[in-house]
Motif scaffolding. Structure first.
Motif, PDB file in Angstrom:
ATOM      1  N   PRO A 202       0.796  -1.244   0.000  1.00  8.66           N
ATOM      2  CA  PRO A 202       0.000   0.000   0.000  1.00  8.66           C
ATOM      3  C   PRO A 202       0.821   1.284   0.000  1.00  8.66           C
ATOM      4  N   VAL A 203       1.991   1.292   0.652  1.00  8.95           N
ATOM      5  CA  VAL A 203       2.743   2.550   0.755  1.00  8.95           C
ATOM      6  C   VAL A 203       4.172   2.454   0.208  1.00  8.95           C
ATOM      7  N   PHE A 204       4.606   1.300  -0.242  1.00  9.50           N
ATOM      8  CA  PHE A 204       5.959   1.176  -0.790  1.00  9.50           C
ATOM      9  C   PHE A 204       6.034  -0.049  -1.695  1.00  9.50           C
ATOM     10  N   ILE A 205       7.165  -0.138  -2.421  1.00  9.92           N
ATOM     11  CA  ILE A 205       7.457  -1.283  -3.288  1.00  9.92           C
ATOM     12  C   ILE A 205       8.679  -1.996  -2.727  1.00  9.92           C
ATOM     13  N   LEU A 206       8.584  -3.297  -2.545  1.00  8.28           N
ATOM     14  CA  LEU A 206       9.691  -4.117  -2.072  1.00  8.28           C
ATOM     15  C   LEU A 206      10.252  -4.888  -3.253  1.00  8.28           C
ATOM     16  N   SER A 207      11.579  -4.766  -3.471  1.00 13.13           N
ATOM     17  CA  SER A 207      12.204  -5.393  -4.639  1.00 13.13           C
ATOM     18  C   SER A 207      13.433  -6.197  -4.227  1.00 13.13           C
ATOM     19  N   PRO A 208      13.332  -7.529  -4.140  1.00 13.83           N
ATOM     20  CA  PRO A 208      14.537  -8.346  -4.028  1.00 13.83           C
ATOM     21  C   PRO A 208      15.232  -8.370  -5.394  1.00 13.83           C
ATOM     22  N   GLU A 209      16.558  -8.228  -5.374  1.00 11.77           N
ATOM     23  CA  GLU A 209      17.309  -8.110  -6.637  1.00 11.77           C
ATOM     24  C   GLU A 209      18.627  -8.858  -6.544  1.00 11.77           C
ATOM     25  N   LEU A 210      18.988  -9.562  -7.614  1.00  9.42           N
ATOM     26  CA  LEU A 210      20.270 -10.260  -7.703  1.00  9.42           C
ATOM     27  C   LEU A 210      21.027  -9.685  -8.888  1.00  9.42           C
ATOM     28  N   LYS A 211      22.261  -9.246  -8.630  1.00 10.11           N
ATOM     29  CA  LYS A 211      23.034  -8.541  -9.652  1.00 10.11           C
ATOM     30  C   LYS A 211      24.438  -9.126  -9.740  1.00 10.11           C
ATOM     31  N   PHE A 212      24.948  -9.256 -10.971  1.00 15.20           N
ATOM     32  CA  PHE A 212      26.296  -9.751 -11.222  1.00 15.20           C
ATOM     33  C   PHE A 212      27.142  -8.609 -11.774  1.00 15.20           C
ATOM     34  N   SER A 213      28.324  -8.439 -11.193  1.00 11.65           N
ATOM     35  CA  SER A 213      29.213  -7.344 -11.574  1.00 11.65           C
ATOM     36  C   SER A 213      30.564  -7.915 -11.999  1.00 11.65           C
ATOM     37  N   GLU A 214      31.018  -7.539 -13.198  1.00  6.95           N
ATOM     38  CA  GLU A 214      32.270  -8.054 -13.751  1.00  6.95           C
ATOM     39  C   GLU A 214      33.204  -6.889 -14.044  1.00  6.95           C
ATOM     40  N   GLY A 215      34.372  -6.865 -13.374  1.00 11.54           N
ATOM     41  CA  GLY A 215      35.335  -5.790 -13.586  1.00 11.54           C
ATOM     42  C   GLY A 215      36.006  -5.888 -14.942  1.00 11.54           C
TER      43      GLY A 215
END
Length: 248
Positions: A202-215
């Protein structure tokens, strides 16, 4: 008893007319469905803010220097997985339907990286099996594009991709007394890709997120005079970041 074959068809037609009148914009059922949706006007916002809490699992990619093969002082070099945590503020712009642009202002990650060595001739007071830790305080500036699916009730899936420039506030590249250290340069550049899920409340959005970072940048500040550094040629970063994001 007379049977009218047109009566069932009339009833069906009447039900279809009633159903259509309920589903058209402004109809009763349409209004009920709109009331059921949390934050129904969120997708019409030009921009919105958020905050993310991050868990970081990092692993250095190490390339051996030719001196490693020519020397018997170090038998192997093995980077280890290390964990960290962080926090990030987020600013998201709505570009067009199903496409958003997001950047952080900024991203802080407290992290450490470890490299294990087997040394034939260890320095005084050290063992042959040694693990060297490199502490980091990363200040990141990620810029990403988000590709969003259609909203299904109070749920949505998205993919993202972008780049991230990081600066290590705890870099040891200029340390003078670093006989037992591997020096890393403070700046790094990486490409990122990930997947996330948006849950509308009702008052916010919850976002689980998985991210891959490659140098993509060599962050090793090689010193030929250091035993633990001269056997390494290049070091690149690699991270897997899990985030819990709150947006509104």
């Amino acid at each position: 008893m007379n049977f009218n074959p047109f009566l069932p068809k009339r009833r069906i037609s009447f039900l279809l007319i009633v159903l259509c009148s309920l589903l058209i914009p402004g109809g009763f059922l349409s209004a009920q469905l709109r009331d059921y949706l949390n934050l129904p006007d969120h997708d019409s916002k030009k921009y919105y803010l958020g905050i993310g809490f991050l868990y970081d699992n990092s692993h250095l990619q190490v390339s051996a220097h030719p001196k490693f093969l020519a020397s018997d002082s170090v038998l192997y070099v093995n980077p280890l997985n290390s964990g960290g945590f962080g926090v990030s503020g987020m600013f998201t712009f709505h570009v067009v339907n199903h496409l958003e642009f997001r950047f952080a202002f900024p991203e802080f990650i407290f992290s450490s990286n470890s490299i294990a060595y087997h040394v034939n001739y260890p320095p005084d007071g050290e063992q042959q099996l040694a693990t060297k830790q490199i502490q980091s305080l990363l200040l990141g500036f990620p810029a990403q594009l988000k590709f969003l699916s259609d909203r299904i009730g109070n749920f949505r899936v998205y993919m993202l991709g972008g780049v991230n420039y990081r600066y290590d506030l705890a870099s040891n590249s200029s340390a003078r007394k670093a006989e037992n250290l591997v020096k890393l340069s403070p700046s790094d550049l990486s490409v990122e890709a990930g997947l996330g899920f948006q849950f509308y409340f009702p008052v916010f959005i919850l976002s689980p997120e998985l991210k891959f970072s490659e140098g993509i940048k060599n962050i090793h500040s090689r010193d030929p005079n250091l035993q633990y550094s001269n056997v390494i040629d290049k070091i690149k970063s690699r991270q897997v970041i899990f985030s819990i994001i709150f947006e509104g």
